[in-house]
Write a protein that holds these residues in place. Structure first.
Motif, PDB file in Angstrom:
ATOM      1  N   VAL A  14       0.769  -1.198   0.238  1.00 35.68           N
ATOM      2  CA  VAL A  14       0.101   0.237   0.027  1.00 35.68           C
ATOM      3  C   VAL A  14       1.134   1.257  -0.220  1.00 35.68           C
ATOM      4  CG1 VAL A  14      -1.478   1.518   1.374  1.00 35.68           C
ATOM      5  CG2 VAL A  14      -1.898  -1.156   1.466  1.00 35.68           C
ATOM      6  N   SER A  15       1.776   1.456   1.484  1.00 33.07           N
ATOM      7  CA  SER A  15       2.409   1.930   1.115  1.00 33.07           C
ATOM      8  C   SER A  15       3.566   2.907  -0.751  1.00 33.07           C
ATOM      9  CB  SER A  15       3.938   1.958   1.877  1.00 33.07           C
ATOM     10  OG  SER A  15       4.870   0.857   1.580  1.00 33.07           O
ATOM     11  N   ILE A  16       3.689   2.065  -1.254  1.00 36.74           N
ATOM     12  CA  ILE A  16       4.221   1.796  -2.578  1.00 36.74           C
ATOM     13  C   ILE A  16       3.421   2.817  -3.571  1.00 36.74           C
ATOM     14  CG2 ILE A  16       5.380   1.127  -5.132  1.00 36.74           C
ATOM     15  CD1 ILE A  16       6.975   1.759  -2.439  1.00 36.74           C
ATOM     16  N   ALA A  17       1.925   2.102  -3.254  1.00 41.36           N
ATOM     17  CA  ALA A  17       0.905   2.296  -4.325  1.00 41.36           C
ATOM     18  C   ALA A  17       0.585   3.771  -3.711  1.00 41.36           C
ATOM     19  CB  ALA A  17      -0.425   1.343  -4.033  1.00 41.36           C
ATOM     20  N   VAL A  18       0.183   4.415  -2.854  1.00 36.29           N
ATOM     21  CA  VAL A  18       0.163   6.071  -1.927  1.00 36.29           C
ATOM     22  C   VAL A  18       1.642   6.961  -2.687  1.00 36.29           C
ATOM     23  CG1 VAL A  18       0.365   6.735  -0.365  1.00 36.29           C
ATOM     24  CG2 VAL A  18      -1.085   5.032   0.043  1.00 36.29           C
ATOM     25  N   MET A  19       2.471   6.311  -3.208  1.00 38.78           N
ATOM     26  CA  MET A  19       3.323   7.537  -3.305  1.00 38.78           C
ATOM     27  C   MET A  19       3.311   7.044  -4.468  1.00 38.78           C
ATOM     28  SD  MET A  19       7.058   7.004  -4.704  1.00 38.78           S
ATOM     29  CE  MET A  19       8.076   5.545  -4.742  1.00 38.78           C
ATOM     30  N   ILE A  20       3.147   5.987  -5.221  1.00 41.94           N
ATOM     31  CA  ILE A  20       2.934   6.550  -6.690  1.00 41.94           C
ATOM     32  C   ILE A  20       2.247   7.429  -6.850  1.00 41.94           C
ATOM     33  CG2 ILE A  20       2.446   5.128  -8.963  1.00 41.94           C
ATOM     34  CD1 ILE A  20       4.194   3.354  -7.476  1.00 41.94           C
ATOM     35  N   SER A  21       0.990   7.251  -6.397  1.00 41.45           N
ATOM     36  CA  SER A  21      -0.295   7.783  -6.369  1.00 41.45           C
ATOM     37  C   SER A  21      -0.268   9.156  -6.131  1.00 41.45           C
ATOM     38  CB  SER A  21      -1.554   6.855  -5.310  1.00 41.45           C
ATOM     39  OG  SER A  21      -1.109   7.698  -4.496  1.00 41.45           O
ATOM     40  N   GLN A  22       0.242   9.316  -6.085  1.00 39.61           N
ATOM     41  CA  GLN A  22       1.418  10.991  -5.603  1.00 39.61           C
ATOM     42  C   GLN A  22       2.019  12.112  -7.079  1.00 39.61           C
ATOM     43  OE1 GLN A  22       3.122  10.673  -1.996  1.00 39.61           O
ATOM     44  NE2 GLN A  22       0.446  10.902  -0.292  1.00 39.61           N
ATOM     45  N   ALA A  23       1.798  11.062  -8.010  1.00 40.33           N
ATOM     46  CA  ALA A  23       2.720  11.848  -8.830  1.00 40.33           C
ATOM     47  C   ALA A  23       2.124  12.521  -9.711  1.00 40.33           C
ATOM     48  CB  ALA A  23       3.480  10.344  -9.474  1.00 40.33           C
ATOM     49  N   GLN A  24       2.648  13.131 -10.423  1.00 40.68           N
ATOM     50  CA  GLN A  24       2.022  14.275 -10.647  1.00 40.68           C
ATOM     51  C   GLN A  24       0.549  14.200 -11.835  1.00 40.68           C
ATOM     52  OE1 GLN A  24       4.753  16.811 -12.482  1.00 40.68           O
ATOM     53  NE2 GLN A  24       4.749  17.961 -10.626  1.00 40.68           N
ATOM     54  N   ASP A  25       0.864  12.593 -12.976  1.00 43.81           N
ATOM     55  CA  ASP A  25       0.020  12.352 -13.971  1.00 43.81           C
ATOM     56  C   ASP A  25      -0.218  10.611 -14.240  1.00 43.81           C
ATOM     57  OD1 ASP A  25       2.476  12.036 -15.591  1.00 43.81           O
ATOM     58  OD2 ASP A  25       2.365  13.792 -16.542  1.00 43.81           O
ATOM     59  N   ASN A  26      -0.922  10.640 -14.573  1.00 43.82           N
ATOM     60  CA  ASN A  26      -0.879   9.329 -14.939  1.00 43.82           C
ATOM     61  C   ASN A  26      -0.034   8.685 -16.023  1.00 43.82           C
ATOM     62  OD1 ASN A  26      -3.454   9.202 -13.673  1.00 43.82           O
ATOM     63  ND2 ASN A  26      -4.903   9.549 -15.905  1.00 43.82           N
ATOM     64  N   GLU A  27       0.860   9.070 -16.707  1.00 42.75           N
ATOM     65  CA  GLU A  27       1.523   8.715 -17.516  1.00 42.75           C
ATOM     66  C   GLU A  27       2.571   7.845 -16.349  1.00 42.75           C
ATOM     67  OE1 GLU A  27       4.782   9.482 -21.341  1.00 42.75           O
ATOM     68  OE2 GLU A  27       3.295  10.954 -20.542  1.00 42.75           O
TER      69      GLU A  27
END
Length: 145
Positions: A14-27
């Motif tokens: 979950v922690s990695i998914a949260v970190m990735i979800s905070q990226a600026q755009d979908n790409e």
């Protein structure tokens, strides 16, 4: 939704998914997820790559002055990994140069220490009116800094 499915499937914490979800755009999110799932980047390396790719999106590849890049080439996990490795290599070179400069400065400092105990050298400095030193250098020579 991709990240949620990956967490539910046990492919990523979950922690990695949260970190990735905070990226600026979908790409960027997609590329980070792909790099994680392909085991190209994990943990702190993934976080560093995220910061690097977002920084490059904002400012462009180099440290140039002038107009900033707003559009970019399509991302891939390999491009992300290559950018991360280039950044790591650049930082290693910077550290190597820094260590070399530090070694040279220590050598010069030790040479000055030895010269400043020689009476003949001190006489020459006084004759040429070069017998004062900057405060920081004098403190280092006398071991106080």
């Amino acid at each position: 939704h991709r990240l949620l499915r990956a967490v539910e499937a046990g492919q990523m914490p979950v922690s990695i998914a949260v970190m990735i979800s905070q990226a600026q755009d979908n790409e960027i999110q997609s590329v980070l997820q792909q790099a994680y799932e392909e085991r190209l980047l994990r943990g702190q390396k993934l976080l560093a790559a995220k910061k690097l790719i977002e920084q490059r999106r904002r400012r462009g590849k180099g440290y140039k002055t002038g107009p900033r890049r707003t559009d970019g080439a399509p991302l891939s996990s390999n491009a992300l990994l290559r950018a991360y490795r280039q950044d790591v290599d650049r930082k290693r070179v910077l550290i190597r140069k820094s260590n070399s400069t530090k070694a040279r400065l220590i050598f010069i400092l030790e040479a000055l220490r030895k010269l400043l105990v020689e009476p003949e050298f001190l006489t020459i400095l006084e004759d040429e009116r070069l017998d004062t030193l900057p405060k920081n250098l004098a403190l280092r020579l006398h071991g106080q800094a």
